[in-house]
Design a protein around this motif. Structure first.
Motif, PDB file in Angstrom:
ATOM      1  N   ALA A   1      -1.491  -6.260   5.049  1.00  0.00           N
ATOM      2  CA  ALA A   1      -1.319  -6.652   3.544  1.00  0.00           C
ATOM      3  C   ALA A   1      -0.438  -7.728   3.288  1.00  0.00           C
ATOM      4  CB  ALA A   1      -0.271  -5.214   3.064  1.00  0.00           C
TER       5      ALA A   1
ATOM      6  N   VAL B   1      -7.045   1.613  -1.288  1.00  0.00           N
ATOM      7  CA  VAL B   1      -7.870   1.538  -0.238  1.00  0.00           C
ATOM      8  C   VAL B   1      -7.160   1.395   1.064  1.00  0.00           C
ATOM      9  CG1 VAL B   1      -9.744   0.283   0.944  1.00  0.00           C
ATOM     10  CG2 VAL B   1      -9.959   0.704  -1.391  1.00  0.00           C
ATOM     11  N   GLY B   2      -6.063   0.415   1.062  1.00  0.00           N
ATOM     12  CA  GLY B   2      -5.315   0.094   2.213  1.00  0.00           C
ATOM     13  C   GLY B   2      -4.593   1.323   2.741  1.00  0.00           C
TER      14      GLY B   2
ATOM     15  N   HIS C   1       3.067  -4.287  -2.076  1.00  0.00           N
ATOM     16  CA  HIS C   1       1.722  -4.080  -1.441  1.00  0.00           C
ATOM     17  C   HIS C   1       1.746  -3.571  -0.193  1.00  0.00           C
ATOM     18  CE1 HIS C   1      -1.488  -5.812  -4.334  1.00  0.00           C
ATOM     19  NE2 HIS C   1      -0.214  -6.029  -4.904  1.00  0.00           N
TER      20      HIS C   1
ATOM     21  N   SER D   1      -7.863  -4.116  -9.795  1.00  0.00           N
ATOM     22  CA  SER D   1      -8.075  -4.876  -8.526  1.00  0.00           C
ATOM     23  C   SER D   1      -6.869  -4.644  -7.611  1.00  0.00           C
ATOM     24  CB  SER D   1      -8.026  -6.486  -8.983  1.00  0.00           C
ATOM     25  OG  SER D   1      -8.110  -7.111  -7.670  1.00  0.00           O
ATOM     26  N   ASP D   2      -5.601  -4.716  -8.089  1.00  0.00           N
ATOM     27  CA  ASP D   2      -4.306  -4.505  -7.384  1.00  0.00           C
ATOM     28  C   ASP D   2      -4.281  -3.034  -7.027  1.00  0.00           C
ATOM     29  OD1 ASP D   2      -3.666  -7.238  -7.255  1.00  0.00           O
ATOM     30  OD2 ASP D   2      -2.175  -6.907  -9.030  1.00  0.00           O
TER      31      ASP D   2
ATOM     32  N   MET E   1       0.657   0.443   1.093  1.00  0.00           N
ATOM     33  CA  MET E   1      -0.430   0.578   2.066  1.00  0.00           C
ATOM     34  C   MET E   1       0.245   1.149   3.272  1.00  0.00           C
ATOM     35  SD  MET E   1      -2.436  -2.824   1.342  1.00  0.00           S
ATOM     36  CE  MET E   1      -3.629  -2.781   2.529  1.00  0.00           C
TER      37      MET E   1
ATOM     38  N   LEU F   1      -2.849 -10.752   3.651  1.00  0.00           N
ATOM     39  CA  LEU F   1      -3.848 -10.613   2.370  1.00  0.00           C
ATOM     40  C   LEU F   1      -2.972 -11.426   1.158  1.00  0.00           C
ATOM     41  CD1 LEU F   1      -6.584 -10.063   1.500  1.00  0.00           C
ATOM     42  CD2 LEU F   1      -5.434  -7.490   1.014  1.00  0.00           C
ATOM     43  N   THR F   2      -1.928 -10.672   1.045  1.00  0.00           N
ATOM     44  CA  THR F   2      -1.383 -10.999  -0.466  1.00  0.00           C
ATOM     45  C   THR F   2      -0.816 -12.389  -0.369  1.00  0.00           C
ATOM     46  OG1 THR F   2       0.767  -9.896   0.377  1.00  0.00           O
ATOM     47  CG2 THR F   2      -0.673  -8.810  -1.057  1.00  0.00           C
TER      48      THR F   2
ATOM     49  N   GLN G   1      -4.416 -14.474  -0.932  1.00  0.00           N
ATOM     50  CA  GLN G   1      -4.448 -14.484  -2.598  1.00  0.00           C
ATOM     51  C   GLN G   1      -3.059 -15.079  -3.014  1.00  0.00           C
ATOM     52  OE1 GLN G   1      -3.955  -9.846  -2.903  1.00  0.00           O
ATOM     53  NE2 GLN G   1      -6.176  -9.758  -2.859  1.00  0.00           N
TER      54      GLN G   1
ATOM     55  N   GLN H   1      -6.915  -2.242  -4.256  1.00  0.00           N
ATOM     56  CA  GLN H   1      -6.649  -2.986  -3.057  1.00  0.00           C
ATOM     57  C   GLN H   1      -5.529  -2.020  -2.256  1.00  0.00           C
ATOM     58  OE1 GLN H   1      -5.934  -7.236  -2.769  1.00  0.00           O
ATOM     59  NE2 GLN H   1      -3.985  -6.794  -2.162  1.00  0.00           N
ATOM     60  N   ILE H   2      -4.440  -1.753  -3.055  1.00  0.00           N
ATOM     61  CA  ILE H   2      -3.385  -0.648  -2.381  1.00  0.00           C
ATOM     62  C   ILE H   2      -3.981   0.741  -2.097  1.00  0.00           C
ATOM     63  CG2 ILE H   2      -1.178   0.376  -2.865  1.00  0.00           C
ATOM     64  CD1 ILE H   2      -0.520  -1.735  -4.764  1.00  0.00           C
TER      65      ILE H   2
END
Length: 317
Positions: free
Chosen positions: A80, A233-234, A98, A226-227, A102, A83-84, A88, A230-231
């Motif tokens: 996480a 699904v993680g 995030h 989106s955010d 997750m 990724l962030t 990102q 992402q959280i």
């Protein structure tokens, strides 16, 4: 499939009861917080104390479980952040939140009630182990990183000191310490006190689910897909897969340990995630993620139970 829903449906019905009660304005938000305080400060610590004293200490602190669940959680936490921050280009504070969402499960309010329905008494042992990992590793790491994003100079020392003070006052960790001391010393609690602890422990699951349901009322998700996605699904997919991957790397896999770890890993993010998120500029996203994650966990937990049953890891009659 009907047998699987027979396990999961009562759990989410209790969540629904909490939601309906709040929506009907039968209780206020402050009263719901009172029930949550009871669960956090009385019921869950009692559950941990009982778990540590009903099983041999060597069985409770299982190194294989701590290693597999801990490494799986750390792997998702690190992913996480990568990724962030690396891809990102978000701030360290947002990345830390995030990662927290997750990698830290709602072990007390959802993980334990689900595991208790599926596995029975061993669920309390897994709760104690997960609380150890989450409260001593994942949550402190996220808070330290988030505070570092807001401070400079000698801020790290202050952050470490404040985090340590929070841990000392954490009721779950106090329950862990009390339970371990009782188990090591061999002391037996007086009958009335032991009975009171049993009653409090039995109330943990239903009361926790009720609080989760009430907390979901009024949460909003718009504009954060989106955010939030992402959280969620993680948490609901990557976290269980990471825990499973580490377990499969171990030389021997105990089916009971694997089942318990996956059930807890499939739980949504911790219930206080919105509180932390609000403090570090992610209030709306963290609140929406909790709602979507809690609702989505009905599907993922049901699918997990079905897969475990199919592969013979979880006999359902």
């Amino acid at each position: 499939m009907l047998e699987i829903f027979a396990i999961t449906t009562p759990i989410f019905l209790l969540i629904g009861v909490g939601y309906v009660i709040m929506a009907s304005r039968i209780i206020t938000r402050e009263q719901l917080q009172g029930v949550g305080t009871f669960v956090m400060y009385c019921a869950l610590p009692s559950l941990v104390i009982r778990a540590l004293n009903q099983n041999p200490l060597a069985e409770v602190f299982n190194p294989h479980y701590l290693l597999a669940y801990g490494l799986g959680s750390v792997a998702v936490f690190a992913f996480a952040l990568l990724l962030t921050l690396g891809i990102q280009r978000k701030s360290l504070g947002i990345g830390a939140m995030h990662a927290l969402g997750m990698a830290a499960s709602n072990s007390g309010f959802i993980g334990y009630p689900v595991a208790a329905m599926v596995l029975g008494s061993p669920a309390a042992v897994f709760l104690a182990l997960n609380m150890l990992i989450e409260n001593l590793l994942i949550i402190p790491a996220a808070l330290i990183l988030a505070e570092m994003a807001n401070q400079s100079g000698d801020g790290l020392a202050t952050t470490l000191r404040q985090t340590a003070l929070r841990l000392v006052r954490n009721p779950i960790l106090i329950g862990l310490v009390v339970g371990v001391l009782l188990a090591i010393s061999g002391l037996t609690l007086p009958g009335p006190l032991a009975k009171a602890i049993d009653m409090l422990a039995d109330a943990a699951g239903p009361a926790a689910l009720f609080v989760i349901g009430g907390s979901l009322y009024g949460l909003q998700v718009r504009g954060m897909a989106s955010d939030v996605g992402q959280i969620v699904v993680g948490k609901l997919l990557l976290h269980p897969l990471a825990v499973l991957g580490v377990f499969l790397l171990l030389p021997e896999v105990d089916p009971m340990l694997l089942t318990g770890a996956l059930l807890f890993a499939c739980a949504p993010m911790i219930s206080v995630f919105p509180l932390f998120g609000q403090r570090y500029g992610l209030g709306g996203v963290s609140t929406a993620a909790l709602m979507v994650g809690t609702l989505g966990s009905f599907v993922t937990i049901s699918l997990l139970i079905g897969l475990l049953t199919r592969f013979g890891l979880l006999p359902v009659s």
